[in-house]
Design a protein around this motif. Structure first.
Motif, PDB file in Angstrom:
ATOM      1  N   VAL A   1       0.863  -1.183   0.000  1.00 17.69           N
ATOM      2  CA  VAL A   1       0.000   0.000   0.000  1.00 17.69           C
ATOM      3  C   VAL A   1       0.899   1.233   0.000  1.00 17.69           C
ATOM      4  N   THR A   2       0.762   2.070  -1.007  1.00 15.43           N
ATOM      5  CA  THR A   2       1.620   3.247  -1.127  1.00 15.43           C
ATOM      6  C   THR A   2       0.958   4.529  -0.632  1.00 15.43           C
ATOM      7  N   GLU A   3      -0.355   4.516  -0.480  1.00 16.05           N
ATOM      8  CA  GLU A   3      -1.060   5.705   0.004  1.00 16.05           C
ATOM      9  C   GLU A   3      -0.747   5.909   1.487  1.00 16.05           C
ATOM     10  N   PRO A   4      -0.285   7.100   1.871  1.00 12.98           N
ATOM     11  CA  PRO A   4       0.063   7.329   3.279  1.00 12.98           C
ATOM     12  C   PRO A   4      -1.189   7.417   4.154  1.00 12.98           C
TER      13      PRO A   4
ATOM     14  N   ASP B   1       4.589  16.932   9.033  1.00 11.14           N
ATOM     15  CA  ASP B   1       4.315  16.446   7.684  1.00 11.14           C
ATOM     16  C   ASP B   1       3.565  15.108   7.673  1.00 11.14           C
ATOM     17  N   GLY B   2       3.052  14.695   8.820  1.00  8.31           N
ATOM     18  CA  GLY B   2       2.352  13.422   8.907  1.00  8.31           C
ATOM     19  C   GLY B   2       0.860  13.579   8.694  1.00  8.31           C
ATOM     20  N   PRO B   3       0.111  12.585   9.145  1.00  8.33           N
ATOM     21  CA  PRO B   3      -1.343  12.628   8.987  1.00  8.33           C
ATOM     22  C   PRO B   3      -1.973  13.682   9.897  1.00  8.33           C
TER      23      PRO B   3
END
Length: 86
Positions: free
Chosen positions: A55-58, A80-82
């Protein structure tokens, strides 16, 4: 043995990270009585599992209960995270 409000209990503190569809993607069991030290390791575990699954979507949003929310935890969250909602 873990301290509780009225004494002690033989138990563990279980953690889980689930998707919006309620699919568990990471879990752990600790003897830490509180959740505050578990947020960062659980997000890291979720990222490792997603990477391993291709899974590449963060991760875009983290929703956690108030047990994860302390000033120290909030100060340590990456810019820079969720988006975090604790």
């Amino acid at each position: 043995m873990m301290p509780i409000r009225n004494g002690w209990v033989q138990g563990y503190n279980a953690q889980a990270v689930a998707t919006e569809s309620q699919i568990i993607i990471a879990c752990d069991v600790t003897q830490d009585t509180g959740d505050t030290a578990q947020l960062t390791p659980m997000i890291a575990a979720a990222n490792r599992e997603l990477d391993a699954a291709g899974v590449t979507e963060p991760i875009g949003v983290v929703l956690g209960d108030a047990g994860y929310c302390t000033e120290a935890v909030l100060a340590g969250l990456p810019d820079d995270g969720p988006d975090y909602y604790l």
